[in-house]
Scaffold this motif. Sequence first.
Motif, short mmCIF file in Angstrom:
data_model
loop_
_atom_site.label_atom_id
_atom_site.label_comp_id
_atom_site.label_asym_id
_atom_site.label_seq_id
_atom_site.Cartn_x
_atom_site.Cartn_y
_atom_site.Cartn_z
N ARG A 89 4.97 6.07 14.27
CA ARG A 89 6.26 6.40 13.65
C ARG A 89 7.43 6.23 14.62
O ARG A 89 8.51 5.82 14.22
CB ARG A 89 6.25 7.82 13.08
CG ARG A 89 5.36 7.98 11.86
CD ARG A 89 5.72 7.05 10.72
NE ARG A 89 7.04 7.36 10.18
CZ ARG A 89 7.70 6.59 9.33
NH1 ARG A 89 7.19 5.45 8.91
NH2 ARG A 89 8.89 6.94 8.88
N ALA A 137 -1.80 9.11 8.69
CA ALA A 137 -2.55 8.52 7.58
C ALA A 137 -3.97 9.10 7.60
O ALA A 137 -4.44 9.60 8.62
CB ALA A 137 -2.60 7.01 7.74
N LYS A 165 2.22 9.99 -0.52
CA LYS A 165 3.35 10.74 0.05
C LYS A 165 4.46 10.89 -0.99
O LYS A 165 5.10 11.95 -1.07
CB LYS A 165 3.87 10.01 1.29
CG LYS A 165 5.08 10.68 1.91
CD LYS A 165 5.60 9.88 3.08
CE LYS A 165 6.96 10.38 3.49
NZ LYS A 165 7.61 9.49 4.45
N THR A 170 0.85 -1.18 0.00
CA THR A 170 0.00 0.00 0.00
C THR A 170 0.89 1.23 0.00
O THR A 170 1.83 1.32 0.77
CB THR A 170 -0.91 0.00 1.24
OG1 THR A 170 -1.65 -1.20 1.25
CG2 THR A 170 -1.83 1.19 1.24
N ARG A 171 0.57 2.20 -0.86
CA ARG A 171 1.35 3.43 -0.90
C ARG A 171 0.90 4.33 0.24
O ARG A 171 -0.30 4.52 0.46
CB ARG A 171 1.16 4.14 -2.24
CG ARG A 171 1.79 3.36 -3.37
CD ARG A 171 1.77 3.97 -4.71
NE ARG A 171 1.14 5.24 -4.89
CZ ARG A 171 1.24 5.96 -5.99
NH1 ARG A 171 1.96 5.52 -7.00
NH2 ARG A 171 0.63 7.11 -6.12
N GLU A 172 1.87 4.88 0.97
CA GLU A 172 1.57 5.76 2.08
C GLU A 172 0.87 7.02 1.57
O GLU A 172 1.32 7.65 0.61
CB GLU A 172 2.85 6.13 2.82
CG GLU A 172 2.61 6.94 4.07
CD GLU A 172 3.89 7.25 4.83
OE1 GLU A 172 3.80 8.01 5.81
OE2 GLU A 172 4.97 6.76 4.46
N GLN A 173 -0.24 7.38 2.20
CA GLN A 173 -1.03 8.55 1.83
C GLN A 173 -0.83 9.65 2.87
O GLN A 173 -0.66 9.37 4.06
CB GLN A 173 -2.51 8.20 1.77
CG GLN A 173 -2.86 7.13 0.76
CD GLN A 173 -2.89 7.68 -0.65
OE1 GLN A 173 -3.55 8.67 -0.93
NE2 GLN A 173 -2.17 7.04 -1.55
#
Length: 177
Positions: A85, A73, A23, A4-7
């Motif tokens: 994080r 997110a 991102k 999944t691409r980080e949004q």
Amino acid sequence: MTATREQVVLLSDDGKPIGTAPKSEVHHLDTPLHLAFSCYVLDDAGRLLVTRRAWSKTTWPGAWTNSCCGHPAPGEAVEDAVRRRLRQELGLEVTDLRPVLPDFRYRAVMDDGVVENEVCPVYVARCPDPASLAPDPDEVTEHEWVPWARFREDALSGGRDVSPWCRLQLDVLPPVL
């Protein structure tokens, strides 16, 4: 399975969410305003965890900065994103997470023209077990524990070069955290 691409959460000028974007596509010459956070982690002796960003980072590679930065997110509470994080980048569990600059906002331009443009609430947290630190080399290339007062004085006097957001935050953070 596809990763999944980080949004990131895009914001209007008044700080309200207006959408999302990958991102990987938001940091460029015309970076849209988006939501982020910064965190300063202190141990029980009052030392600050200072990190040096990995050289592979898109913005300010190799820059010394506060302990951790990131992006919530979509739908994620900022405090939850900070804790996530800190675990991902540094392997840390923290206590006493609290906002110190909830409305911090900045814009900074790199020498190559890449822009950071963020509403970036700033948090402070305590690390009860500094020995548990396990930095992810894709995020952090170096780290050190520095007395808060010394770090603040060195960065504000120009004795330590830090990321632009860290320098701007230090201008308004209190002398004692």
